[in-house]
Design an enzyme around this catalytic site. Structure first.
Site, PDB file in Angstrom:
ATOM      1  N   LYS A  42     -20.407  11.846 -28.052  1.00 19.91           N
ATOM      2  CA  LYS A  42     -19.133  12.685 -28.451  1.00 19.91           C
ATOM      3  C   LYS A  42     -18.544  13.088 -27.120  1.00 19.91           C
ATOM      4  O   LYS A  42     -19.279  12.855 -25.972  1.00 19.91           O
ATOM      5  CB  LYS A  42     -19.825  14.039 -29.243  1.00 19.91           C
ATOM      6  CG  LYS A  42     -20.760  15.139 -28.272  1.00 19.91           C
ATOM      7  CD  LYS A  42     -21.398  15.951 -29.146  1.00 19.91           C
ATOM      8  CE  LYS A  42     -22.400  16.757 -28.548  1.00 19.91           C
ATOM      9  NZ  LYS A  42     -23.369  17.503 -29.335  1.00 19.91           N
ATOM     10  N   ARG A 139     -24.918  27.475 -37.648  1.00 19.21           N
ATOM     11  CA  ARG A 139     -23.201  26.599 -37.161  1.00 19.21           C
ATOM     12  C   ARG A 139     -22.776  26.078 -38.396  1.00 19.21           C
ATOM     13  O   ARG A 139     -21.935  26.712 -39.174  1.00 19.21           O
ATOM     14  CB  ARG A 139     -23.542  25.646 -35.858  1.00 19.21           C
ATOM     15  CG  ARG A 139     -22.313  25.155 -35.473  1.00 19.21           C
ATOM     16  CD  ARG A 139     -22.554  24.538 -33.860  1.00 19.21           C
ATOM     17  NE  ARG A 139     -23.423  23.296 -34.289  1.00 19.21           N
ATOM     18  CZ  ARG A 139     -23.834  22.686 -32.928  1.00 19.21           C
ATOM     19  NH1 ARG A 139     -23.527  22.891 -31.837  1.00 19.21           N
ATOM     20  NH2 ARG A 139     -24.587  21.568 -33.110  1.00 19.21           N
ATOM     21  N   HIS A 169     -30.359  20.825 -36.591  1.00 17.51           N
ATOM     22  CA  HIS A 169     -30.363  21.102 -35.171  1.00 17.51           C
ATOM     23  C   HIS A 169     -30.984  22.330 -34.370  1.00 17.51           C
ATOM     24  O   HIS A 169     -30.860  23.415 -35.222  1.00 17.51           O
ATOM     25  CB  HIS A 169     -28.666  21.127 -34.842  1.00 17.51           C
ATOM     26  CG  HIS A 169     -28.315  21.039 -33.339  1.00 17.51           C
ATOM     27  ND1 HIS A 169     -28.804  19.833 -32.655  1.00 17.51           N
ATOM     28  CD2 HIS A 169     -27.832  21.794 -32.407  1.00 17.51           C
ATOM     29  CE1 HIS A 169     -28.324  19.838 -31.434  1.00 17.51           C
ATOM     30  NE2 HIS A 169     -27.747  21.060 -31.421  1.00 17.51           N
ATOM     31  N   ARG A 222     -31.990  12.307 -31.796  1.00 22.61           N
ATOM     32  CA  ARG A 222     -30.547  12.075 -31.362  1.00 22.61           C
ATOM     33  C   ARG A 222     -30.719  12.563 -29.915  1.00 22.61           C
ATOM     34  O   ARG A 222     -30.818  13.435 -29.405  1.00 22.61           O
ATOM     35  CB  ARG A 222     -29.785  13.213 -32.278  1.00 22.61           C
ATOM     36  CG  ARG A 222     -29.539  13.323 -33.619  1.00 22.61           C
ATOM     37  CD  ARG A 222     -28.588  14.101 -34.193  1.00 22.61           C
ATOM     38  NE  ARG A 222     -28.861  15.462 -33.883  1.00 22.61           N
ATOM     39  CZ  ARG A 222     -29.694  16.273 -34.730  1.00 22.61           C
ATOM     40  NH1 ARG A 222     -30.400  15.811 -35.783  1.00 22.61           N
ATOM     41  NH2 ARG A 222     -29.746  17.449 -34.232  1.00 22.61           N
ATOM     42  N   TYR A 268      -3.111  28.113  -0.579  1.00 21.01           N
ATOM     43  CA  TYR A 268      -2.494  29.428  -1.033  1.00 21.01           C
ATOM     44  C   TYR A 268      -3.016  30.703  -0.900  1.00 21.01           C
ATOM     45  O   TYR A 268      -4.360  30.780  -0.780  1.00 21.01           O
ATOM     46  CB  TYR A 268      -2.537  29.177  -2.812  1.00 21.01           C
ATOM     47  CG  TYR A 268      -1.562  28.183  -3.351  1.00 21.01           C
ATOM     48  CD1 TYR A 268      -0.167  28.393  -3.132  1.00 21.01           C
ATOM     49  CD2 TYR A 268      -2.216  27.087  -3.693  1.00 21.01           C
ATOM     50  CE1 TYR A 268       0.707  27.491  -3.478  1.00 21.01           C
ATOM     51  CE2 TYR A 268      -1.231  26.062  -4.544  1.00 21.01           C
ATOM     52  CZ  TYR A 268       0.171  26.498  -3.981  1.00 21.01           C
ATOM     53  OH  TYR A 268       1.042  25.382  -4.705  1.00 21.01           O
ATOM     54  N   CYS A 314      -6.113  23.934  -5.008  1.00 23.76           N
ATOM     55  CA  CYS A 314      -4.914  23.904  -5.654  1.00 23.76           C
ATOM     56  C   CYS A 314      -4.993  23.217  -6.953  1.00 23.76           C
ATOM     57  O   CYS A 314      -6.159  22.664  -7.428  1.00 23.76           O
ATOM     58  CB  CYS A 314      -3.880  23.128  -4.809  1.00 23.76           C
ATOM     59  SG  CYS A 314      -3.819  23.861  -3.001  1.00 23.76           S
ATOM     60  N   MET A 315      -3.695  22.744  -7.688  1.00 30.13           N
ATOM     61  CA  MET A 315      -3.849  21.872  -8.840  1.00 30.13           C
ATOM     62  C   MET A 315      -4.335  20.442  -8.742  1.00 30.13           C
ATOM     63  O   MET A 315      -5.126  20.127  -9.497  1.00 30.13           O
ATOM     64  CB  MET A 315      -2.447  22.087  -9.461  1.00 30.13           C
ATOM     65  CG  MET A 315      -2.283  21.554 -10.684  1.00 30.13           C
ATOM     66  SD  MET A 315      -0.988  21.212 -11.768  1.00 30.13           S
ATOM     67  CE  MET A 315      -0.626  22.989 -12.095  1.00 30.13           C
ATOM     68  N   ASP A 316      -3.946  19.922  -7.428  1.00 34.22           N
ATOM     69  CA  ASP A 316      -4.367  18.624  -7.164  1.00 34.22           C
ATOM     70  C   ASP A 316      -4.884  18.086  -5.725  1.00 34.22           C
ATOM     71  O   ASP A 316      -4.859  17.190  -5.865  1.00 34.22           O
ATOM     72  CB  ASP A 316      -2.633  17.972  -7.216  1.00 34.22           C
ATOM     73  CG  ASP A 316      -1.923  18.348  -8.429  1.00 34.22           C
ATOM     74  OD1 ASP A 316      -2.190  18.066  -9.492  1.00 34.22           O
ATOM     75  OD2 ASP A 316      -0.765  19.011  -8.139  1.00 34.22           O
TER      76      ASP A 316
END
Ligand SMILES: *Cc1c(COP(=O)(O)O)cnc(C)c1O
Length: 387
Positions: A42, A139, A169, A222, A268, A314-316
């Protein structure tokens, strides 16, 4: 259109498929040979890459795959996976036709869901079902023998519905105190006793329970986190009787290197100030890649030694203080091995005050994935250029 397998960026994830195979093989050796292994892939195989991990797991002896949502199962079918796939989460009754067409197994736990699902099936459809029991996770799943019996009978009256499995589970399989685990197991066994017929697959154990509790194997397990080479919890780490191999590494390169002088600032807020002459390198990875701001201060590996991230992420991009000058293009390891140094997924999880599961999952799809087998690159997946 760009060729698949190309990328134009100096940041990438490396997934070692040999580690995946070794981990599956180690678990298979740990359990009796008649136990079926469901490989849990998953969330894009916990961020590693669904189809590559699925193939490696199947090669190593897994017989079934599991995902959380129907879309994830369809994605695997579209990429050519023909092995059985179980959707562990809730699906919509109106989508059962799609599931039946694609031979995808669904999880069921509500009688009224089945009633509605029937409307969408044609006479020739065959829908494989695993019944989920809620033995204490709280759940999804049936919580009483009345509900279980009602569903079993409902399914047995409709030849389009095939009762192939039953599962539950555990909420605390990775904790040293086994009281709650034993309560859940006893409840599940009581529910099994209510069935008029046992289905082909009976499964309860995730990685933690597979490693620790032979009595909870039934006939299938699993396998998730341990397949990726990660420990289900720090608490039970010492109980793992075989080595696990981490499959996930995160790498980048220095794209800019400069000497700062005392008082010069970084990033920043200008929160970092150079204490003297310092070599500062820039890495092309930031919070949009899942390398989030909380990782400021975390160390990375450059030239086989540790160097701290300085200033805000920073973002990138983000910046590191280098122990000495390194040329542009020098490889930097954020997660994984470099020389004799290792930054584990657990180290990053500790810095983020979370569990190791979360770390590969949050490294964004924007970061291309490279797959290695026998030390050689066998595939590259760049999500941005795929379509
Ligand atoms: C994710 C998941 C697993 C795998 O658990 P791990 O701890 O990663 O081994 C097993 N079963 C279900 C129902 C899950 O949702």
């Amino acid at each position: 259109m760009e060729a698949q397998g190309t990328f134009y960026r100096d940041t990438w994830v490396e997934v070692d498929l040999d580690s995946i195979r070794k981990n599956v093989a180690a678990v298979k050796k740990h359990v009796p040979k008649e136990i079926n292994v469901i490989a849990v892939v998953k969330a894009n195989a916990y961020g590693h890459g669904d189809v590559q991990v699925a193939q490696a797991a199947l090669e190593a002896g897994a017989v079934y795959l599991a995902v959380a949502f129907l879309d994830e199962a369809i994605a695997l079918r579209n990429k050519g996976i023909t092995a059985p796939i179980l959707v562990l989460g809730a699906s919509r009754p109106e989508d059962v036709r799609t599931a039946a067409d694609k031979h995808i197994t669904l999880t069921v736990f509500q009688q009224e869901w089945l009633q509605e699902a029937q409307k969408y099936l044609s006479d020739s459809d065959r829908l494989l079902l695993h019944i989920k029991v809620d033995s204490g996770m709280g759940r999804i799943g049936v919580r009483s023998s009345e509900e279980l019996t009602a569903i079993e009978q409902f399914v047995s009256r409709d030849k389009r519905l095939v009762f192939e499995g039953i599962f539950t589970h555990f909420a605390t399989a990775d904790e040293l105190d086994t009281t709650y685990f034993n309560q859940q197991l006893a409840f599940f066994e009581k529910m099994l006793g209510q069935l008029s017929q046992r289905p082909q697959y009976v499964h309860t154990s995730n990685s933690a329970a597979t490693i620790r509790f032979k009595k909870a194997y039934f006939n299938t397990i699993r396998l998730g986190i341990a397949m990726y080479g990660l420990t289900p919890s720090l608490e039970m780490e010492k109980e793992i009787p075989f080595p696990l191999h981490e499959a996930f590494s995160l790498k980048t390169r220095l794209v800019n290197v400069k000497k700062l002088h005392k008082g010069d600032k970084v990033s920043y807020g200008a929160t970092y100030e150079s204490q003297g002459d310092e070599w500062i390198g820039t890495l092309p990875i930031g919070y949009a890649d899942g390398w989030i701001r909380k990782l400021s201060g975390q160390e990375v590996l450059v030239g086989g030694v540790r160097a701290p991230i300085v200033g805000r992420i920073c973002m990138d991009q983000c910046m590191v203080r280098l122990p000495e000058y390194f040329p542009r293009g020098t490889e930097v390891t954020l997660i994984g091995t470099q020389g004799n140094q290792f930054i584990s997924v657990n180290e990053i999880a500790a810095k983020l005050e979370t569990i190791n599961y979360e770390v590969p999952c949050i490294i964004a799809a924007r970061v291309p994935r490279i797959y290695k087998k026998d030390g050689k690159i066998v595939a590259i997946n760049n999500y941005l250029l795929n379509s």
